[in-house]
Scaffold this motif. Structure first.
Motif, PDB file in Angstrom:
ATOM      1  N   LEU A  67      -4.584 127.573 -45.182  1.00 30.56           N
ATOM      2  CA  LEU A  67      -4.154 128.839 -44.584  1.00 30.56           C
ATOM      3  C   LEU A  67      -3.469 128.608 -43.236  1.00 30.56           C
ATOM      4  CD1 LEU A  67      -7.210 131.133 -45.432  1.00 30.56           C
ATOM      5  CD2 LEU A  67      -4.901 131.307 -46.361  1.00 30.56           C
ATOM      6  N   LEU A  68      -4.029 127.709 -42.425  1.00 30.78           N
ATOM      7  CA  LEU A  68      -3.425 127.449 -41.119  1.00 30.78           C
ATOM      8  C   LEU A  68      -2.040 126.829 -41.272  1.00 30.78           C
ATOM      9  CD1 LEU A  68      -6.259 126.049 -38.844  1.00 30.78           C
ATOM     10  CD2 LEU A  68      -4.829 128.052 -38.438  1.00 30.78           C
ATOM     11  N   PHE A  69      -1.931 125.899 -42.200  1.00 28.12           N
ATOM     12  CA  PHE A  69      -0.639 125.248 -42.428  1.00 28.12           C
ATOM     13  C   PHE A  69       0.389 126.277 -42.896  1.00 28.12           C
ATOM     14  CE2 PHE A  69       2.180 122.939 -45.450  1.00 28.12           C
ATOM     15  CZ  PHE A  69       2.866 122.193 -44.500  1.00 28.12           C
ATOM     16  N   SER A  70      -0.003 127.145 -43.818  1.00 31.89           N
ATOM     17  CA  SER A  70       0.922 128.175 -44.308  1.00 31.89           C
ATOM     18  C   SER A  70       1.342 129.100 -43.186  1.00 31.89           C
ATOM     19  CB  SER A  70       0.267 128.973 -45.442  1.00 31.89           C
ATOM     20  OG  SER A  70      -0.059 128.126 -46.512  1.00 31.89           O
ATOM     21  N   ALA A  71       0.367 129.473 -42.331  1.00 35.24           N
ATOM     22  CA  ALA A  71       0.682 130.381 -41.226  1.00 35.24           C
ATOM     23  C   ALA A  71       1.646 129.715 -40.250  1.00 35.24           C
ATOM     24  CB  ALA A  71      -0.597 130.802 -40.508  1.00 35.24           C
ATOM     25  N   MET A  74       5.128 129.445 -41.785  1.00 31.45           N
ATOM     26  CA  MET A  74       5.756 130.767 -41.909  1.00 31.45           C
ATOM     27  C   MET A  74       6.268 131.243 -40.558  1.00 31.45           C
ATOM     28  SD  MET A  74       4.169 134.273 -43.488  1.00 31.45           S
ATOM     29  CE  MET A  74       4.847 135.846 -42.943  1.00 31.45           C
ATOM     30  N   LEU A  75       5.467 131.008 -39.512  1.00 32.60           N
ATOM     31  CA  LEU A  75       5.864 131.417 -38.173  1.00 32.60           C
ATOM     32  C   LEU A  75       7.125 130.657 -37.730  1.00 32.60           C
ATOM     33  CD1 LEU A  75       4.969 133.202 -35.780  1.00 32.60           C
ATOM     34  CD2 LEU A  75       3.805 131.188 -34.853  1.00 32.60           C
ATOM     35  N   ARG A 100      12.951 142.581 -40.182  1.00 34.02           N
ATOM     36  CA  ARG A 100      12.280 142.887 -41.444  1.00 34.02           C
ATOM     37  C   ARG A 100      12.613 141.853 -42.509  1.00 34.02           C
ATOM     38  NH1 ARG A 100      16.653 144.911 -44.119  1.00 34.02           N
ATOM     39  NH2 ARG A 100      18.280 145.618 -42.723  1.00 34.02           N
ATOM     40  N   GLN A 101      13.873 141.430 -42.507  1.00 34.22           N
ATOM     41  CA  GLN A 101      14.325 140.493 -43.526  1.00 34.22           C
ATOM     42  C   GLN A 101      13.818 139.078 -43.218  1.00 34.22           C
ATOM     43  OE1 GLN A 101      18.638 140.424 -44.011  1.00 34.22           O
ATOM     44  NE2 GLN A 101      18.319 140.744 -46.196  1.00 34.22           N
ATOM     45  N   ALA A 102      13.731 138.753 -41.934  1.00 29.69           N
ATOM     46  CA  ALA A 102      13.200 137.440 -41.551  1.00 29.69           C
ATOM     47  C   ALA A 102      11.723 137.363 -41.927  1.00 29.69           C
ATOM     48  CB  ALA A 102      13.386 137.209 -40.055  1.00 29.69           C
ATOM     49  N   PHE A 103      10.978 138.453 -41.714  1.00 31.82           N
ATOM     50  CA  PHE A 103       9.562 138.465 -42.113  1.00 31.82           C
ATOM     51  C   PHE A 103       9.435 138.255 -43.612  1.00 31.82           C
ATOM     52  CE2 PHE A 103       6.609 141.353 -44.336  1.00 31.82           C
ATOM     53  CZ  PHE A 103       5.432 140.657 -44.114  1.00 31.82           C
ATOM     54  N   GLU A 104      10.216 139.055 -44.365  1.00 31.27           N
ATOM     55  CA  GLU A 104      10.085 138.980 -45.815  1.00 31.27           C
ATOM     56  C   GLU A 104      10.500 137.600 -46.323  1.00 31.27           C
ATOM     57  OE1 GLU A 104      11.667 141.606 -49.536  1.00 31.27           O
ATOM     58  OE2 GLU A 104      13.104 140.496 -48.335  1.00 31.27           O
ATOM     59  N   THR A 110       7.283 130.906 -47.917  1.00 26.39           N
ATOM     60  CA  THR A 110       5.991 130.251 -47.687  1.00 26.39           C
ATOM     61  C   THR A 110       5.115 130.328 -48.935  1.00 26.39           C
ATOM     62  OG1 THR A 110       6.096 130.873 -45.366  1.00 26.39           O
ATOM     63  CG2 THR A 110       3.941 130.243 -46.207  1.00 26.39           C
ATOM     64  N   THR A 111       5.256 131.424 -49.680  1.00 28.24           N
ATOM     65  CA  THR A 111       4.382 131.656 -50.826  1.00 28.24           C
ATOM     66  C   THR A 111       4.984 131.137 -52.127  1.00 28.24           C
ATOM     67  OG1 THR A 111       5.362 133.840 -51.103  1.00 28.24           O
ATOM     68  CG2 THR A 111       3.356 133.707 -49.816  1.00 28.24           C
ATOM     69  N   ASN A 112       6.076 130.359 -52.047  1.00 22.90           N
ATOM     70  CA  ASN A 112       6.715 129.820 -53.247  1.00 22.90           C
ATOM     71  C   ASN A 112       7.344 130.921 -54.104  1.00 22.90           C
ATOM     72  OD1 ASN A 112       6.607 128.382 -56.208  1.00 22.90           O
ATOM     73  ND2 ASN A 112       6.730 126.868 -54.603  1.00 22.90           N
TER      74      ASN A 112
END
Lengths: 574, 206
Positions: A67-71, A74-75, A100-104, A110-112
């Motif tokens: 989870l930490l690596f994914s976070a 993603m950041l 909004r688009q950068a978040f998505e 990140t989630t494949n």
């Protein structure tokens, strides 16, 4: 449908059958640490990160690292996309990606998932494509494989020795990236360039066409990204048209190679499962169940697309496929692939949670387009995403032995380990989280004006577009009924959230399940144990996958593609 | 549990980003540029020393003396910076009644083909909007128009189309097809364009 079309499909099936064992052997060796040809790089990474690769992590610690690596990754991507305009390798001078688009996009890669609400060639700099999107293609795939390996370890290990420990997340991550994904991608990328996939850092090239008009050719480092996009079942295209774009997928052979890359690792992982749990027949049983579902999908989709659209036939199109005429439903398909390879690709990319497309699923016939939709809704377990497909299918296996146990009235066992309340709770959490995300988000968007505003089609097809979007993002697939305008606050935020739910709300219960199993000692198998190989088991497993999916999604499907199919037959337009 | 893994999370993110996001594509680019420079740079095609496009990216043709590509939904048509399909579904009114029916009707009115026998790729938009190919049936139907516009023998033009028809790759993969740009270039070299058609395109290269 043509004989050659069926032969191409059969040959493809043979190829991903034959790769299962050799690649499976290699995967086993990579993840038990005996493949070491990049040991200096490996050691350097461990030392810099301060990790001990030999540390055997409890499932909670394994999950925390993941989870930490994914976070963190993603950041990094969110920040890099927001600062794209000031970073180098941006010859077209694209602006910063909107928040909004950068978040998505960050969540999606990140989630494949690689759902894309942007057109790559008009939004992303070369640096963003390589260092953010292709980087995530590698690591999200490596994380997926690591998680599958962890679950299989949980199943295979004896509880009195493992005590809930599943291996080392950092070692699994690094080994999967260095020994599996990088070398295969490297070779595949060069094979693709040879076929015509571009690989350069030039600015876009403006040419005067033969007729005297102007055309601007988009450029970029495409092949390196294309290879891992397929191998890692990511699916995010360099260009808007994804693998339909000739610079991403120029020839029938590059198309075949792409499909092979998508299925190679998921197919091999079933062999790895068999070897690691010491029951090769179980691994092949899981493979066979996946193959049965794949074959059903490709048969339906090929039939529906080759049959064409009766409405368009009435307008004058000849749908009979010959060597001179592609026939069928060619709207949104490329001539070089024709009907057979477009239908096959659509099934492969949605069976595996890849999401690359070589044809526009939105323009498929009603039933042809329902096949990809169902594939995603069944939980991406038909070979599935790298890693994600195997752990998803193993959750279904646990459910199957549980149901089989209930039917005969004895405590369910999986490979000798008792399946009890805690394991079933985690299994149900996994199944319900995915279903709830798809149905609740779809329901909201199909009644809210902001959700309805995104549709490109009216009538039942409009509902299908919304349902497809949330099935795709929750299933971490990323393909689309691409008419839907996803580049709005409404869809960017909700689809981004759906990708995160579909990944992490499923992974955590799955890792808990793995941990619980790693606390148990296998009992001795006897004549009363339920066999996890053979036709009975395969039939039950296929049945459970279909029944869970059908019970959950049949009502929604009947309002979308099923009613559209009936309307299409009646010649009704919207 | 979380704090002790914060450093690995950050360091692994940065290092793997450099390895997979910089070193890997850099290495692939270097080797690709040495081994396959033509393909890596876009399979560009030159006519008379001037780049006229990419062999594998479709481009618009509207003149009667050229073979025409498929309808395109990329931008205003064959915009290679905006690849896209129509994404219109099977029960969409505009697709059935305006786009497909309109194209069929104009082909039928021009006497090119009878209704019901229109090759499927001739009146439908491709997935990328940049499809470089048409089907052999589609090309065959355009032979008369092209030959007439160039005062050429239709049989000779058809012969060129046949010669330019690619079979399945390795005799097995994909579908037979004709590359429109390459066919038209070959056409220009064999059959002169009609007088006043502008033998060379405007040389205003930006």
């Amino acid at each position: 449908m043509t004989t050659n079309g069926w032969l191409q499909i059969a040959f493809f099936s043979l190829c991903f059958l034959l790769v299962a064992k050799p690649l499976g052997i290699y995967l086993v060796r990579v993840f038990d640490g005996s493949v070491r040809w990049l040991a200096p790089v490996e050691r350097l990474l461990y030392r810099a990160a301060g990790v001990d690769p030999a540390e055997d992590q409890h499932w909670k610690r394994y999950a925390a690292g993941m989870l930490l690596f994914s976070a963190a990754s993603m950041l990094l991507t969110y920040v890099a996309l927001r600062l794209q305009h000031v970073l180098p390798l941006n010859p077209q001078e694209f602006a910063a990606v909107p928040d909004r688009q950068a978040f998505e996009t960050a969540a999606s890669f990140t989630t494949n998932t690689n759902w894309q609400s942007y057109g790559g060639e008009s939004t992303m700099s070369y640096l963003s494509q390589m260092m953010q999107l292709a980087f995530h293609n590698f690591i999200s795939a490596a994380v997926g494989i690591a998680l599958a390996v962890a679950l299989v370890r949980g199943i295979a290990r004896r509880g009195n020795e493992a005590r809930g420990r599943l291996g080392n997340f950092w070692a699994d991550l690094v080994r999967g990236t260095l020994y599996v994904l990088l070398p295969i991608s490297f070779i595949a990328a060069l094979l693709m360039v040879q076929q015509g996939v571009i690989q350069n850092f030039d600015p876009y090239l403006q040419v005067t066409t033969l007729e005297g008009g102007t055309q601007t050719l988009a450029m970029g480092p495409v092949a390196s990204q294309e290879a891992i996009k397929q191998l890692g079942t990511n699916g995010g295209g360099f260009f808007n048209a994804n693998a339909a774009h000739p610079f991403e997928n120029p020839t029938p052979w590059s198309n075949f190679l792409s499909m092979f890359l998508i299925f190679a690792i998921p197919s091999a992982l079933t062999w790895m499962l068999g070897r690691m749990v010491g029951n090769q027949r179980h691994g092949w049983a899981v493979w066979t169940a996946m193959f049965v579902l794949f074959a059903a999908g490709v048969t339906t989709a090929y039939w529906a697309e080759a049959r064409g659209n009766p409405i368009h036939v009435a307008r004058g199109i000849d749908v009979v496929t010959t060597d001179a005429n592609p026939g069928g439903n060619m709207e949104g398909k490329e001539v070089r692939y024709g009907i057979a390879n477009s239908a096959l690709y659509a099934v492969v990319t949605t069976d595996a949670s890849c999401g690359a497309v070589n044809s526009m699923h939105d323009s498929f016939t009603a039933l042809g387009g329902m096949v990809p939709l169902i594939n995603m809704q069944l939980g991406e377990v038909i070979f599935g995403g790298v890693g994600a497909g195997l752990y998803g299918m193993l959750v279904m296996v646990v459910l199957t032995v549980f149901i089989a146990g209930l039917m005969v009235g004895r405590t369910p066992e999986y490979l000798g380990k008792k399946i009890q309340a805690r394991e079933v709770q985690m299994t149900m959490l996994y199944v319900l989280a995915a279903a709830a995300s798809i149905l609740v988000f779809t329901a909201i968007s199909s009644v809210h004006p902001l959700g309805l505003a995104g549709r490109n089609n009216a009538g039942p097809h409009g509902l299908s577009e919304i349902l497809y979007a949330f099935s795709s993002t929750t299933g971490n697939n990323g393909s689309a009924f691409a008419g839907l305008t996803g580049s709005t606050y409404w869809y960017n935020t909700q689809l981004g959230l759906a990708t995160l739910i579909g990944r992490f709300m499923l992974i955590v219960p799955m890792l808990a399940l793995a941990g619980f199993l790693a606390e148990k000692n296998p009992g001795t198998e006897n004549a009363g144990s339920f066999p996890v190989s053979g036709p009975l088991f395969i039939t039950l497993l296929v049945g459970v996958v279909i029944i869970v999916g059908a019970l959950t999604f049949f009502p929604a499907l009947s309002l979308g593609p099923i009613v559209e199919h009936l309307q299409m037959g009646a010649g009704r337009l919207f | 549990m979380l704090r002790k893994q914060l450093r690995p999370a950050i360091v692994m993110t940065l290092l793997l980003c450099v390895i997979t996001g910089l070193a890997y594509p850099g290495l692939v680019t270097g080797i690709a540029q040495v081994l396959f420079p033509r393909q890596a740079n876009g399979s560009l095609v030159e006519v008379g020393g001037r780049v006229v496009g990419s062999e594998i990216i479709g481009q618009p043709f509207t003149q009667a003396w050229y073979f025409h590509p498929r309808p395109s939904a990329a931008g205003a048509g064959y915009d290679a910076t905006a690849s896209a399909g129509t994404n219109k579904g099977p029960t969409d009114t505009k697709l059935a009644d305006t786009l497909i029916a309109g194209r069929v009707d104009s082909l039928v009115a021009a006497g090119v083909v009878t209704k019901g026998q229109v090759p499927a790729d001739m009146v439908t938009a491709s997935a990328s909007g940049l499809d470089p190919h048409i089907s052999p049936a589609n090309a065959r139907l355009q032979v008369t128009r092209v030959a007439q516009a160039r005062n050429a023998d239709p049989a000779a033009v058809q012969q060129l189309v046949d010669a330019r028809t690619e079979g399945r790759q390795f005799g097995f993969f994909g579908e037979p097809r004709v590359n429109v740009l390459m066919l038209n270039i070959a056409l220009d070299s064999l059959f002169p364009r009609p007088a006043g058609a502008g033998a060379t395109p405007p040389a205003t290269q930006p």
